[in-house]
Design a protein around this motif. Structure first.
Motif: not given
Length: 155
Positions: A87-90, A95-96, A126-131, A144-153
Motif C-alpha cells: 500500500s502507498q498511503p502517501t 507499507v506491506a 490499507p495504511a495500517t492493516g487494522d480491521v 517490512p519493506v523499503s523504497v529504493d529509488g523507484d523500487r519496493v524492496i
C-alpha cells in the motif's frame, strides 16, 4: 461394581468421546486467531506471516515498482513466495502486510481503497492493516519493506 462402571466409562469415552472431541476441534478451527486457518507457516522456513517477518532469503528481494502502487491504494504481490499487500498511503511511503486474513486464512485482496477478504467480508485499512469490519478481530501482520529509488524492496 467399580470395574463395571470403569468399563462403561471407557466405552462411553471410546464411543461418544471421539465425537465430542472431534466437534470441539472443528469448532476450535473456526475460532478467531486460530492457527488452523493457514495464517502461519509450519514448514520451518521462517515465513510465519503472524510475526511480520520476511523469509530470510527474501531480504533484498525486488518486490514491485513504486509506480505500480496507486497513492491511497494497494496491490497484491509476493515476498519469498508468500502473498502480501503493498500500500502507498502517501506518495513515496510504502507499507506491506501479509495477505492472509487473520480470521480464517483466506487471501485478502485490494479493492479500490480497501483490503477485503472474499471469504467472510472482513475489511482492513490499507495504511495500517487494522480491521475496519469483522469478523476478523486481529489486524493484518505488517511485513517490512523499503523504497529504493523507484523500487519496493523486501526487508
Amino acid at each position: 461394581m467399580d470395574d463395571a462402571r470403569e468399563l462403561s466409562r471407557r466405552t462411553a469415552l471410546a464411543l461418544g468421546g471421539t465425537g465430542a472431541l472431534g466437534s470441539a476441534l472443528i469448532l476450535a478451527g473456526c475460532a478467531p486467531g486460530s492457527d488452523s486457518g493457514g495464517g502461519g507457516d509450519d514448514s520451518g522456513t521462517g515465513t510465519d506471516a503472524g510475526d511480520g517477518a520476511t523469509p530470510t532469503d527474501a531480504a533484498g528481494e525486488d518486490v514491485a515498482a513504486l509506480a505500480d502502487i496507486p497513492v491511497g491504494g494497494a496491490i497484491s504481490a509476493t515476498i519469498g513466495g508468500e502473498p502480501v499487500l503493498l500500500s502507498q498511503p502517501t506518495a513515496g511511503e510504502v507499507v506491506a502486510f501479509s495477505a492472509i486474513c487473520t480470521h480464517q486464512g483466506c487471501t485478502v485482496a485490494p479493492e479500490g481503497a480497501a483490503l477485503i477478504c472474499p471469504c467472510h467480508g472482513s475489511t482492513f485499512d490499507p495504511a495500517t492493516g487494522d480491521v475496519e469490519q469483522g469478523p476478523a478481530l486481529e489486524p493484518l501482520p505488517s511485513v517490512p519493506v523499503s523504497v529504493d529509488g523507484d523500487r519496493v524492496i523486501a526487508g
